[in-house]
Design a protein around this motif. Structure first.
Motif, PDB file in Angstrom:
ATOM      1  N   GLU A 126      18.752  26.473 -80.194  1.00 25.50           N
ATOM      2  CA  GLU A 126      17.998  27.402 -79.391  1.00 25.50           C
ATOM      3  C   GLU A 126      18.510  26.922 -77.898  1.00 25.50           C
ATOM      4  O   GLU A 126      18.340  25.548 -77.681  1.00 25.50           O
ATOM      5  CB  GLU A 126      16.530  27.432 -79.622  1.00 25.50           C
TER       6      GLU A 126
ATOM      7  N   ILE B 272      17.568  27.033 -74.073  1.00 28.55           N
ATOM      8  CA  ILE B 272      16.364  27.525 -72.796  1.00 28.55           C
ATOM      9  C   ILE B 272      16.666  26.926 -71.478  1.00 28.55           C
ATOM     10  O   ILE B 272      17.091  26.123 -71.065  1.00 28.55           O
ATOM     11  CB  ILE B 272      15.226  26.553 -73.240  1.00 28.55           C
TER      12      ILE B 272
ATOM     13  N   TRP C 179      19.199  22.432 -74.942  1.00 27.55           N
ATOM     14  CA  TRP C 179      19.877  22.826 -76.007  1.00 27.55           C
ATOM     15  C   TRP C 179      19.035  22.018 -77.106  1.00 27.55           C
ATOM     16  O   TRP C 179      19.051  20.671 -77.260  1.00 27.55           O
ATOM     17  CB  TRP C 179      21.151  22.680 -76.010  1.00 27.55           C
ATOM     18  N   ASN C 180      18.431  22.746 -78.227  1.00 25.50           N
ATOM     19  CA  ASN C 180      17.867  22.097 -79.272  1.00 25.50           C
ATOM     20  C   ASN C 180      18.978  21.786 -80.215  1.00 25.50           C
ATOM     21  O   ASN C 180      19.597  22.734 -80.828  1.00 25.50           O
ATOM     22  CB  ASN C 180      16.670  23.204 -79.902  1.00 25.50           C
TER      23      ASN C 180
ATOM     24  N   SER D  34      17.820  23.217 -84.015  1.00 27.97           N
ATOM     25  CA  SER D  34      17.668  24.641 -84.395  1.00 27.97           C
ATOM     26  C   SER D  34      19.041  25.606 -83.490  1.00 27.97           C
ATOM     27  O   SER D  34      19.323  26.792 -83.679  1.00 27.97           O
ATOM     28  CB  SER D  34      16.486  25.428 -83.727  1.00 27.97           C
TER      29      SER D  34
END
Length: 505
Positions: free
Chosen positions: A220, A222, A214-215, A218
């Protein structure tokens, strides 16, 4: 004749029947007295079992309190001169004051014998010594304290500041998480280490047989990997210091190394015979702890990665952490032991612990090194122990201990404050911030409905992420830096980097 006319005019003024401007009318005074209900206090309408609702301070019905629906009316003072101070000159002893003032201008010197005689005369005539008299005073002679009298208030006035003014206000710590993330199918296993936060601001989370990234910047998400066999699961994750590689331990005794930029597996290292529940990096050396109680050192640069084995535990290694300076490795196991390992081998070629702590009465999963004292280690015990202990690994002494009254699952030191945070299981499932070295409890953070399994901290040291068995991740912004200190630290870091660049040139 003139005197008689003056007295007559004065007599007429005294008889003049004019109302006093500030005096309230009699009917207003009666209304003010009648407005109060006998036996009714202002708080009589509040229930003793419920707090007062202070948010609704305005009422729709007009108030019947006197003075609210008319102009402001002031009452006449009951005593003449009650609103100001008028000194009484009869108690000021003006004759004595005049004598003392003229005596100061007298240059004549007196002998000690004459002074004693004057003192005796003054005491007999006035009742006090004129040398000790004050020129201006409100009444009577000064009262001298008896011999040996001690003023109990002297201690209060001798302090530089009162305790209330010297106390610093504590910083604001939000009691609610900044964000809550779902973590479905996270394994409720005390011995596993399933989350880690990288220096590049990626949060790695192991959910059963998958690893997600987990970014934080941002938002985001993945999916990095998924185990091939459905019965296998991920048992530990750990980022390298630079944040570009992630180590993954699995239930089938593998240690995998993943490249985050290209999202691909670089190598699969097999040396253990049971699940790998703990991982820790020291530069290019990756240490892994297994269920067998063994710790393996892997040199990820070479093909023959297994370079050393540490055999100091008889049960599963669930806590593993290298010190900040890379000199020592701390390991905690299900055998209730804490071992401190050196970074280099001994003379015999084998690794042996330099310290072994056996005071814990439960499994030791929580191990954390102090960031500003390289020889200080904090450890926490499981359900049958529930204690946090602070160690000096050089001397082998226990600096302090505190009973948390609940299972200790994880410990993190703060880089911004002289504090650390601990995550707990049964029975409160809370996070606790402790002051160091006093071990005083700063605050508790509640919200998880099941035990906290792991804690990890953001790279800026501000936010703590907690993973719990209630299948949620909660982000707590509990170590926010003071803006002034933050600017000072940034200025110091920039000055340090400029010095480095100058030396390189």
């Amino acid at each position: 004749m003139a005197q008689f006319m003056f007295e007559a005019d004065l007599h007429g003024l005294l008889k003049l029947d004019t109302p006093i401007p500030n005096a309230p009318p009699a009917r207003w005074q009666r209304k003010a007295k009648e407005s109060g209900v006998p036996g009714h206090s202002p708080a009589a309408g509040l229930s003793p079992m419920k707090p007062a609702n202070r948010s609704h301070s305005f009422s729709k019905t007009p108030s019947r309190t006197p003075g609210k629906h008319g102009s402001k009316i002031q009452s006449t003072p009951t005593k003449a001169g009650g609103d100001r101070y008028i000194p009484n000159r009869s108690t000021m002893q003006m004759e004595m004051a005049n004598f003392l003032l003229t005596k100061e201008n007298d240059p004549a010197e007196e002998s000690p014998t004459k002074k004693e005689q004057q003192k005796a005369w003054a005491v007999n005539l006035n009742g006090f010594d004129i040398e000790e008299a004050k020129i201006l005073r409100l009444s009577g002679k000064p009262q001298n304290a008896p011999e040996g009298y001690q003023n109990n208030l002297k201690v209060l006035y001798s302090q530089k500041m009162t305790p209330g003014s010297s106390r610093k206000n504590g910083r604001y710590i939000p009691s609610m998480p900044e964000r809550i993330l779902d973590a479905p199918e996270i394994r409720n296993d005390y011995y596993l280490n399933l989350i880690d936060w990288s220096s590049q601001n990626f949060l790695a989370v192991a959910l059963d047989n998958s690893v997600y990234l987990w970014n934080y910047t941002s938002g985001e998400i993945i999916q990095l990997l998924q185990m091939e066999h459905p019965d296998d699961y991920v048992s530990s994750v750990s980022w390298i210091k630079e944040g570009n590689y992630l180590a993954v331990g699995t239930s089938n005794a593998e240690v995998q190394l993943w490249d985050i930029q290209h999202q691909k597996r670089l190598r699969n290292m097999t040396s253990h015979s049971s699940r790998v529940g703990s991982l820790s990096w020291n530069s290019y050396i990756l240490s892994s702890g297994a269920r067998t109680g063994h710790i393996h050192h892997h040199d990820v640069r070479v093909a023959e990665h297994h370079v050393a084995t540490l055999a100091g535990h008889t049960q599963e290694v669930c806590g593993l952490k290298w010190s900040v300076d890379g000199r020592y490795l701390a390991s905690g196991g299900n055998d209730n032991l804490v071992n401190i390992w050196p970074c280099t081998q001994g003379d015999s070629g084998d690794f042996a612990p330099v310290q072994t702590f056996s005071q814990h009465q439960g499994a030791v999963k929580a191990v954390a090194w102090c960031p500003w004292q390289s020889s200080v280690l904090a450890t926490g015990g499981g359900t049958s122990d529930r204690h946090i202990r602070i160690w000096n690994v050089c001397s082998g002494t226990c600096l302090s201990t505190v009973d948390t009254h609940s299972q200790v699952c994880s410990i993190l030191w703060s880089a911004n404050y002289r504090e650390f945070i601990s995550g707990h299981g049964f029975a409160q499932n809370q996070l606790v911030i402790w002051k160091y070295p006093t071990m005083a409890k700063v605050t508790e953070l509640r919200g998880h409905t099941a035990r906290v399994l792991n804690l990890t901290m953001s790279p800026d040291g501000v936010t703590v992420a907690s993973a719990a068995a209630d299948e949620t991740l909660r982000l707590w912004r509990c170590f926010e830096m003071d803006p002034i200190k933050k600017k000072e630290r940034e200025k110091a870091n920039s000055a340090k980097s400029s010095i480095i660049h100058q030396s390189i040139r």
